[in-house]
Design a protein around this motif. Sequence first.
Motif, PDB file in Angstrom:
ATOM      1  N   GLU A   1       7.644   5.894   7.546  1.00 30.76           N
ATOM      2  CA  GLU A   1       7.487   4.445   7.732  1.00 30.76           C
ATOM      3  C   GLU A   1       6.039   4.004   7.903  1.00 30.76           C
ATOM      4  N   GLU A   2       5.120   4.876   7.550  1.00 28.80           N
ATOM      5  CA  GLU A   2       3.709   4.506   7.649  1.00 28.80           C
ATOM      6  C   GLU A   2       3.002   4.764   6.318  1.00 28.80           C
ATOM      7  N   GLU A   3       1.982   3.973   6.054  1.00 33.80           N
ATOM      8  CA  GLU A   3       1.165   4.182   4.868  1.00 33.80           C
ATOM      9  C   GLU A   3       0.303   5.421   5.098  1.00 33.80           C
ATOM     10  N   ARG A   4       0.522   6.427   4.278  1.00 35.45           N
ATOM     11  CA  ARG A   4      -0.173   7.696   4.496  1.00 35.45           C
ATOM     12  C   ARG A   4      -1.482   7.752   3.713  1.00 35.45           C
ATOM     13  N   GLN A   5      -1.447   7.226   2.498  1.00 37.91           N
ATOM     14  CA  GLN A   5      -2.667   7.191   1.689  1.00 37.91           C
ATOM     15  C   GLN A   5      -2.643   5.942   0.838  1.00 37.91           C
ATOM     16  N   ARG A   6      -3.833   5.521   0.434  1.00 38.54           N
ATOM     17  CA  ARG A   6      -3.962   4.305  -0.337  1.00 38.54           C
ATOM     18  C   ARG A   6      -4.976   4.523  -1.446  1.00 38.54           C
ATOM     19  N   GLY A   7      -4.658   3.979  -2.605  1.00 39.87           N
ATOM     20  CA  GLY A   7      -5.590   4.033  -3.718  1.00 39.87           C
ATOM     21  C   GLY A   7      -6.538   2.840  -3.674  1.00 39.87           C
ATOM     22  N   ASN A   8      -7.242   2.628  -4.758  1.00 42.21           N
ATOM     23  CA  ASN A   8      -8.261   1.587  -4.820  1.00 42.21           C
ATOM     24  C   ASN A   8      -7.646   0.239  -5.220  1.00 42.21           C
ATOM     25  N   PHE A   9      -6.830  -0.301  -4.351  1.00 42.17           N
ATOM     26  CA  PHE A   9      -6.191  -1.596  -4.570  1.00 42.17           C
ATOM     27  C   PHE A   9      -6.499  -2.522  -3.400  1.00 42.17           C
ATOM     28  N   PRO A  10      -6.625  -3.827  -3.682  1.00 43.96           N
ATOM     29  CA  PRO A  10      -6.980  -4.776  -2.615  1.00 43.96           C
ATOM     30  C   PRO A  10      -5.838  -4.956  -1.619  1.00 43.96           C
ATOM     31  N   ASP A  11      -6.171  -5.618  -0.525  1.00 42.74           N
ATOM     32  CA  ASP A  11      -5.199  -5.840   0.552  1.00 42.74           C
ATOM     33  C   ASP A  11      -4.060  -6.760   0.138  1.00 42.74           C
ATOM     34  N   ARG A  12      -4.205  -7.415  -1.027  1.00 41.90           N
ATOM     35  CA  ARG A  12      -3.098  -8.248  -1.522  1.00 41.90           C
ATOM     36  C   ARG A  12      -1.851  -7.390  -1.775  1.00 41.90           C
ATOM     37  N   PHE A  13      -2.094  -6.113  -1.958  1.00 44.77           N
ATOM     38  CA  PHE A  13      -0.999  -5.159  -2.174  1.00 44.77           C
ATOM     39  C   PHE A  13      -0.636  -4.543  -0.825  1.00 44.77           C
ATOM     40  N   SER A  14       0.598  -4.730  -0.418  1.00 46.45           N
ATOM     41  CA  SER A  14       1.045  -4.155   0.844  1.00 46.45           C
ATOM     42  C   SER A  14       2.443  -3.590   0.654  1.00 46.45           C
ATOM     43  N   GLY A  15       2.854  -2.783   1.619  1.00 46.11           N
ATOM     44  CA  GLY A  15       4.166  -2.171   1.465  1.00 46.11           C
ATOM     45  C   GLY A  15       4.848  -1.942   2.788  1.00 46.11           C
ATOM     46  N   HIS A  16       6.022  -1.378   2.656  1.00 47.77           N
ATOM     47  CA  HIS A  16       6.805  -1.081   3.853  1.00 47.77           C
ATOM     48  C   HIS A  16       7.788   0.026   3.497  1.00 47.77           C
ATOM     49  N   GLN A  17       8.088   0.863   4.482  1.00 44.11           N
ATOM     50  CA  GLN A  17       9.148   1.847   4.310  1.00 44.11           C
ATOM     51  C   GLN A  17      10.138   1.685   5.445  1.00 44.11           C
ATOM     52  N   PHE A  18      11.393   1.740   5.116  1.00 43.76           N
ATOM     53  CA  PHE A  18      12.450   1.521   6.093  1.00 43.76           C
ATOM     54  C   PHE A  18      12.995   2.859   6.598  1.00 43.76           C
ATOM     55  N   PRO A  19      13.757   2.842   7.709  1.00 45.14           N
ATOM     56  CA  PRO A  19      14.277   4.107   8.264  1.00 45.14           C
ATOM     57  C   PRO A  19      15.122   4.905   7.286  1.00 45.14           C
ATOM     58  N   ASN A  20      15.740   4.248   6.291  1.00 42.25           N
ATOM     59  CA  ASN A  20      16.533   4.986   5.302  1.00 42.25           C
ATOM     60  C   ASN A  20      15.676   5.477   4.135  1.00 42.25           C
ATOM     61  N   TYR A  21      14.363   5.410   4.286  1.00 44.28           N
ATOM     62  CA  TYR A  21      13.349   5.885   3.331  1.00 44.28           C
ATOM     63  C   TYR A  21      13.125   4.945   2.156  1.00 44.28           C
ATOM     64  N   SER A  22      13.915   3.896   2.000  1.00 47.28           N
ATOM     65  CA  SER A  22      13.650   2.943   0.932  1.00 47.28           C
ATOM     66  C   SER A  22      12.343   2.218   1.205  1.00 47.28           C
ATOM     67  N   SER A  23      11.820   1.568   0.176  1.00 49.18           N
ATOM     68  CA  SER A  23      10.485   0.995   0.314  1.00 49.18           C
ATOM     69  C   SER A  23      10.384  -0.322  -0.440  1.00 49.18           C
ATOM     70  N   GLU A  24       9.444  -1.126  -0.013  1.00 52.74           N
ATOM     71  CA  GLU A  24       9.102  -2.366  -0.713  1.00 52.74           C
ATOM     72  C   GLU A  24       7.614  -2.398  -1.012  1.00 52.74           C
ATOM     73  N   LEU A  25       7.296  -2.999  -2.130  1.00 51.56           N
ATOM     74  CA  LEU A  25       5.906  -3.280  -2.502  1.00 51.56           C
ATOM     75  C   LEU A  25       5.777  -4.798  -2.567  1.00 51.56           C
TER      76      LEU A  25
END
Lengths: 114, 113
Positions: free
Chosen positions: B52-76
């Motif tokens: 549920e945490e962002e482990r690594q990030r590429g070279n993209f601006p902060d406009r790009f964000s995400g989330h991971q839920f307890p069931n491992y699914s994710s949103e961008l």
Amino acid sequence: AQSVTQLGSHVSVSEGALVLLRCNYSSSVPPYLFWYVQYPNQGLQLLLKYTSAATLVKGINGFEAEFKKSETSFHLTKPSAHMSDAAEYFCAVSLSGGSYIPTFGRGTSLIVHP
Amino acid sequence: DAGVTQSPTHLIKTRGQQVTLRCSPKSGHDTVSWYQQALGQGPQFIFQYYEEEERQRGNFPDRFSGHQFPNYSSELNVNALWLGDSALYLCASSFRTGNYGYTFGSGTRLTVV
């Protein structure tokens, strides 16, 4: 840092001919190397991977690749092309001692003529 | 055994709008990575989520964000969309570090007009 260079954005072969797609990598540590295939309007499918075991790696659909450290290469081959092999192919590299997040090349489009 | 599922498959948005893309990982996988693939290019790494945490990030601006839920699914999530954000967005799942390869979904085709 790691990177891959795929030589040739397009490769054209006749059905039944040898397929050779070239990939050279750059990595500061021993790499893990991958080939993925992407068919139109689909995601990427793993063809094969090298993770520091045997240098000749066999994958699905008759493809194989050989890791050559001295040449920093990981070329993909198939003895006899089939029409269904027409797709986009991506080489990718990740660091064996790090986060394993793969870095992809720009891709090579394989065209198979009847 | 279902692979990686992404939704929606296609999306058209207007410049300045916000978009949310969704991904369900392959069964048994706990790590989700997002990639952007522009037309004629290889996939570019956006970020990776694990526990549920962002482990690594590429070279993209902060406009790009995400989330991971307890069931491992994710949103961008992408805010303030630009025309240049038009691309195929791929979700890939793996177990832990993913050193044996990632499993990719079929992607979401985002068009910004």
